[in-house]
Design a protein around this motif. Sequence first.
Motif, short mmCIF file in Angstrom:
data_model
loop_
_atom_site.label_atom_id
_atom_site.label_comp_id
_atom_site.label_asym_id
_atom_site.label_seq_id
_atom_site.Cartn_x
_atom_site.Cartn_y
_atom_site.Cartn_z
N LEU A 57 0.83 -1.20 0.00
CA LEU A 57 0.00 0.00 0.00
C LEU A 57 0.87 1.26 0.00
O LEU A 57 1.77 1.40 0.82
CB LEU A 57 -0.90 0.00 1.23
CG LEU A 57 -1.96 1.09 1.32
CD1 LEU A 57 -3.01 0.90 0.22
CD2 LEU A 57 -2.64 1.04 2.68
N THR A 58 0.60 2.17 -0.92
CA THR A 58 1.29 3.45 -0.95
C THR A 58 0.75 4.30 0.20
O THR A 58 -0.44 4.55 0.29
CB THR A 58 1.07 4.17 -2.28
OG1 THR A 58 1.64 3.37 -3.32
CG2 THR A 58 1.73 5.55 -2.29
N ILE A 59 1.65 4.68 1.11
CA ILE A 59 1.24 5.46 2.28
C ILE A 59 1.86 6.85 2.30
O ILE A 59 1.49 7.68 3.12
CB ILE A 59 1.57 4.73 3.61
CG1 ILE A 59 3.07 4.51 3.76
CG2 ILE A 59 0.79 3.42 3.70
CD1 ILE A 59 3.51 4.16 5.17
N ILE A 60 2.81 7.11 1.40
CA ILE A 60 3.45 8.43 1.30
C ILE A 60 3.37 8.86 -0.16
O ILE A 60 3.70 8.08 -1.05
CB ILE A 60 4.93 8.37 1.74
CG1 ILE A 60 5.05 7.98 3.21
CG2 ILE A 60 5.64 9.70 1.48
CD1 ILE A 60 6.48 7.69 3.65
N TRP A 61 2.93 10.10 -0.40
CA TRP A 61 2.88 10.60 -1.77
C TRP A 61 2.83 12.13 -1.77
O TRP A 61 2.54 12.75 -0.76
CB TRP A 61 1.70 10.01 -2.53
CG TRP A 61 0.35 10.45 -2.05
CD1 TRP A 61 -0.39 11.50 -2.53
CD2 TRP A 61 -0.41 9.90 -0.98
NE1 TRP A 61 -1.57 11.61 -1.83
CE2 TRP A 61 -1.61 10.63 -0.87
CE3 TRP A 61 -0.21 8.84 -0.09
CZ2 TRP A 61 -2.59 10.36 0.08
CZ3 TRP A 61 -1.19 8.55 0.86
CH2 TRP A 61 -2.36 9.30 0.93
N GLY A 62 3.17 12.68 -2.91
CA GLY A 62 3.01 14.11 -3.12
C GLY A 62 4.07 15.02 -2.54
O GLY A 62 3.96 16.23 -2.64
N LEU A 63 5.11 14.47 -1.94
CA LEU A 63 6.14 15.31 -1.32
C LEU A 63 7.11 15.83 -2.37
O LEU A 63 7.52 15.09 -3.27
CB LEU A 63 6.91 14.52 -0.27
CG LEU A 63 6.10 14.19 0.98
CD1 LEU A 63 6.30 12.76 1.40
CD2 LEU A 63 6.45 15.14 2.08
N SER A 64 7.50 17.10 -2.24
CA SER A 64 8.48 17.68 -3.15
C SER A 64 9.69 18.15 -2.35
O SER A 64 9.56 18.59 -1.21
CB SER A 64 7.87 18.83 -3.95
OG SER A 64 7.32 19.80 -3.08
N GLU A 65 10.86 18.08 -2.98
CA GLU A 65 12.10 18.45 -2.30
C GLU A 65 12.15 19.96 -2.09
O GLU A 65 11.75 20.72 -2.95
CB GLU A 65 13.30 17.99 -3.13
CG GLU A 65 14.60 18.08 -2.38
CD GLU A 65 15.74 17.38 -3.10
OE1 GLU A 65 16.84 17.43 -2.55
OE2 GLU A 65 15.54 16.82 -4.18
N ASN A 66 12.64 20.35 -0.90
CA ASN A 66 12.72 21.78 -0.58
C ASN A 66 14.13 22.23 -0.22
O ASN A 66 14.31 23.32 0.30
CB ASN A 66 11.76 22.13 0.56
CG ASN A 66 12.16 21.53 1.89
OD1 ASN A 66 13.20 20.89 2.02
ND2 ASN A 66 11.33 21.72 2.89
N GLY A 67 15.13 21.39 -0.46
CA GLY A 67 16.52 21.75 -0.15
C GLY A 67 17.01 21.14 1.15
O GLY A 67 18.17 20.77 1.26
N THR A 68 16.15 21.04 2.15
CA THR A 68 16.53 20.43 3.43
C THR A 68 15.73 19.16 3.72
O THR A 68 15.94 18.52 4.74
CB THR A 68 16.33 21.41 4.60
OG1 THR A 68 14.95 21.79 4.64
CG2 THR A 68 17.19 22.65 4.43
N GLY A 69 14.82 18.81 2.86
CA GLY A 69 13.98 17.64 3.04
C GLY A 69 12.88 17.65 1.99
O GLY A 69 13.09 18.11 0.86
N TRP A 70 11.71 17.17 2.37
CA TRP A 70 10.57 17.09 1.46
C TRP A 70 9.35 17.64 2.19
O TRP A 70 9.20 17.44 3.39
CB TRP A 70 10.34 15.65 1.03
CG TRP A 70 11.49 15.10 0.27
CD1 TRP A 70 11.66 15.09 -1.08
CD2 TRP A 70 12.66 14.47 0.80
NE1 TRP A 70 12.87 14.52 -1.42
CE2 TRP A 70 13.50 14.13 -0.28
CE3 TRP A 70 13.10 14.19 2.10
CZ2 TRP A 70 14.73 13.50 -0.11
CZ3 TRP A 70 14.31 13.56 2.27
CH2 TRP A 70 15.12 13.22 1.17
N GLU A 71 8.46 18.29 1.45
CA GLU A 71 7.32 18.94 2.08
C GLU A 71 6.09 18.88 1.18
O GLU A 71 6.17 18.48 0.02
CB GLU A 71 7.64 20.39 2.41
CG GLU A 71 7.91 21.25 1.18
CD GLU A 71 8.31 22.67 1.52
OE1 GLU A 71 8.41 23.03 2.70
OE2 GLU A 71 8.53 23.44 0.55
#
Length: 117
Positions: A57-71
């Motif tokens: 099951l996909t439980i994480i999606w839609g995060l974009s990199e912001n330079g220090t992590g993903w948001e």
Amino acid sequence: LWQTVNEESGEAEAIVEIWEENDELQGKIVELLNPEDPNPLCAECKDEKKDQPIIGLTIIWGLSENGTGWEDGYILDPNNGVTYNSNLKINERGELEVRGFVGFAVLGRTQVWYRAE
């Protein structure tokens, strides 16, 4: 691969594979550690995830990199079927800090996940 930990028991709970695809961070459960049911379904989930096998099951999606992590993404808790806004970052110890929240990030909670072998 990242190992999740149950916040109540402190025991390792699952292995989550995280990858980037089309500039979006995603993650899915690839293994459950010591499950009560060997093939549990996401009974509390909504929409297309309802009654789907938790393994895979996909439980994480839609995060974009912001330079220090993903948001600006989402994380699903398959135990209660709730989807939270999410931010992720790798801390100085190499652990993954997974923040889930509703509305504002300051009102959420952070879990620490550990690299799996």
